[in-house]
Design a protein around this motif. Structure first.
Motif, mmCIF file in Angstrom:
data_model
loop_
_atom_site.group_PDB
_atom_site.id
_atom_site.type_symbol
_atom_site.label_atom_id
_atom_site.label_comp_id
_atom_site.label_asym_id
_atom_site.label_seq_id
_atom_site.Cartn_x
_atom_site.Cartn_y
_atom_site.Cartn_z
ATOM 1 N N SER A 9 19.594 29.488 -46.787
ATOM 2 C CA SER A 9 18.778 30.611 -47.250
ATOM 3 C C SER A 9 17.361 30.162 -47.619
ATOM 4 C CB SER A 9 19.437 31.320 -48.432
ATOM 5 O OG SER A 9 19.606 30.432 -49.515
ATOM 6 N N SER A 10 17.225 28.970 -48.173
ATOM 7 C CA SER A 10 15.886 28.477 -48.520
ATOM 8 C C SER A 10 15.036 28.253 -47.272
ATOM 9 C CB SER A 10 15.977 27.195 -49.347
ATOM 10 O OG SER A 10 16.721 26.204 -48.667
ATOM 11 N N VAL A 11 15.658 27.813 -46.188
ATOM 12 C CA VAL A 11 14.940 27.615 -44.919
ATOM 13 C C VAL A 11 14.546 28.973 -44.349
ATOM 14 C CG1 VAL A 11 15.126 26.729 -42.557
ATOM 15 C CG2 VAL A 11 16.081 25.414 -44.464
ATOM 16 N N LYS A 12 15.445 29.928 -44.416
ATOM 17 C CA LYS A 12 15.169 31.285 -43.933
ATOM 18 C C LYS A 12 13.968 31.874 -44.668
ATOM 19 C CE LYS A 12 16.474 35.291 -41.967
ATOM 20 N NZ LYS A 12 16.520 35.528 -40.552
ATOM 21 N N THR A 13 13.915 31.681 -45.977
ATOM 22 C CA THR A 13 12.797 32.182 -46.774
ATOM 23 C C THR A 13 11.485 31.541 -46.336
ATOM 24 O OG1 THR A 13 14.240 32.603 -48.660
ATOM 25 C CG2 THR A 13 11.880 32.397 -49.130
ATOM 26 N N ILE A 14 11.514 30.238 -46.097
ATOM 27 C CA ILE A 14 10.309 29.523 -45.650
ATOM 28 C C ILE A 14 9.840 30.069 -44.303
ATOM 29 C CG2 ILE A 14 9.469 27.287 -44.803
ATOM 30 C CD1 ILE A 14 11.258 26.027 -47.028
ATOM 31 N N VAL A 15 10.772 30.269 -43.387
ATOM 32 C CA VAL A 15 10.419 30.786 -42.052
ATOM 33 C C VAL A 15 9.839 32.198 -42.174
ATOM 34 C CG1 VAL A 15 11.340 31.486 -39.803
ATOM 35 C CG2 VAL A 15 12.020 29.298 -40.806
ATOM 36 N N GLN A 16 10.439 33.026 -43.002
ATOM 37 C CA GLN A 16 9.925 34.389 -43.188
ATOM 38 C C GLN A 16 8.534 34.377 -43.816
ATOM 39 O OE1 GLN A 16 13.214 36.003 -45.437
ATOM 40 N NE2 GLN A 16 14.098 36.959 -43.619
ATOM 41 N N ASP A 17 8.306 33.490 -44.778
ATOM 42 C CA ASP A 17 6.982 33.370 -45.390
ATOM 43 C C ASP A 17 5.944 32.911 -44.373
ATOM 44 O OD1 ASP A 17 8.035 34.165 -47.828
ATOM 45 O OD2 ASP A 17 8.075 32.135 -48.680
ATOM 46 N N LEU A 18 6.306 31.927 -43.550
ATOM 47 C CA LEU A 18 5.387 31.459 -42.507
ATOM 48 C C LEU A 18 5.092 32.560 -41.496
ATOM 49 C CD1 LEU A 18 6.664 27.836 -41.833
ATOM 50 C CD2 LEU A 18 4.407 28.486 -42.677
ATOM 51 N N LYS A 19 6.110 33.323 -41.146
ATOM 52 C CA LYS A 19 5.928 34.442 -40.210
ATOM 53 C C LYS A 19 4.860 35.395 -40.735
ATOM 54 C CE LYS A 19 8.357 38.417 -39.261
ATOM 55 N NZ LYS A 19 9.565 39.186 -39.335
ATOM 56 N N LYS A 20 4.946 35.709 -42.014
ATOM 57 C CA LYS A 20 3.966 36.606 -42.629
ATOM 58 C C LYS A 20 2.588 35.948 -42.694
ATOM 59 C CE LYS A 20 3.070 39.166 -46.871
ATOM 60 N NZ LYS A 20 3.484 39.427 -48.247
ATOM 61 N N ASP A 21 2.548 34.699 -43.183
ATOM 62 C CA ASP A 21 1.263 33.988 -43.339
ATOM 63 C C ASP A 21 0.539 33.794 -42.009
ATOM 64 O OD1 ASP A 21 1.809 33.828 -46.043
ATOM 65 O OD2 ASP A 21 2.355 31.700 -46.000
ATOM 66 N N LEU A 22 1.307 33.485 -40.958
ATOM 67 C CA LEU A 22 0.714 33.214 -39.651
ATOM 68 C C LEU A 22 0.571 34.479 -38.808
ATOM 69 C CD1 LEU A 22 2.694 29.939 -38.880
ATOM 70 C CD2 LEU A 22 0.293 30.118 -39.592
ATOM 71 N N GLU A 23 1.049 35.591 -39.354
ATOM 72 C CA GLU A 23 0.978 36.892 -38.694
ATOM 73 C C GLU A 23 1.687 36.900 -37.341
ATOM 74 O OE1 GLU A 23 -3.145 38.115 -38.720
ATOM 75 O OE2 GLU A 23 -3.202 38.167 -40.911
ATOM 76 N N PHE A 24 2.877 36.289 -37.317
ATOM 77 C CA PHE A 24 3.716 36.311 -36.122
ATOM 78 C C PHE A 24 4.636 37.522 -36.194
ATOM 79 C CE2 PHE A 24 3.369 31.434 -35.822
ATOM 80 C CZ PHE A 24 2.340 31.515 -34.899
ATOM 81 N N SER A 25 5.124 37.938 -35.035
ATOM 82 C CA SER A 25 5.976 39.125 -35.013
ATOM 83 C C SER A 25 7.457 38.788 -35.176
ATOM 84 C CB SER A 25 5.758 39.919 -33.721
ATOM 85 O OG SER A 25 6.072 39.122 -32.603
ATOM 86 N N ASN A 26 7.822 37.510 -34.989
ATOM 87 C CA ASN A 26 9.234 37.162 -35.142
ATOM 88 C C ASN A 26 9.391 35.687 -35.522
ATOM 89 O OD1 ASN A 26 9.469 35.549 -32.622
ATOM 90 N ND2 ASN A 26 9.048 37.529 -31.659
ATOM 91 N N GLU A 27 10.600 35.341 -35.905
ATOM 92 C CA GLU A 27 10.887 33.986 -36.365
ATOM 93 C C GLU A 27 10.864 32.969 -35.236
ATOM 94 O OE1 GLU A 27 14.555 34.624 -38.431
ATOM 95 O OE2 GLU A 27 13.560 35.649 -40.086
ATOM 96 N N SER A 28 11.152 33.393 -34.027
ATOM 97 C CA SER A 28 11.097 32.482 -32.877
ATOM 98 C C SER A 28 9.690 31.936 -32.684
ATOM 99 C CB SER A 28 11.550 33.200 -31.602
ATOM 100 O OG SER A 28 12.919 33.486 -31.669
#
Length: 66
Positions: A9-28
């Motif tokens: 879950s901590s990794v998932k949170t990091i990926v979701q935060d990066l997605k928002k920060d980098l303005e990507f549309s998905n986790e891939s």
């Protein structure tokens, strides 16, 4: 075809935060971006940087185990 990847879950949170920060549309896109950065830098990563990354990784994973 999408395959499911299980992460802490901590990794998932990091990926979701990066997605928002980098303005990507998905986790891939986040994972592909991190791989691109790694591929570009892996020959120049110092031993100290490597050790610090391993320590941070361990801390992130241990955070999920608590």
């Amino acid at each position: 075809m999408r395959k499911q990847m299980q992460v802490y879950s901590s990794v998932k949170t990091i990926v979701q935060d990066l997605k928002k920060d980098l303005e990507f549309s998905n986790e891939s896109e986040v994972i592909a971006y991190l791989y691109a950065i790694y591929k570009d830098r892996y020959k120049t990563i110092t031993l100290e940087e490597h050790r610090n990354a391993l320590k941070t990784t361990e801390e992130i994973i241990n955070q999920s185990s608590i």
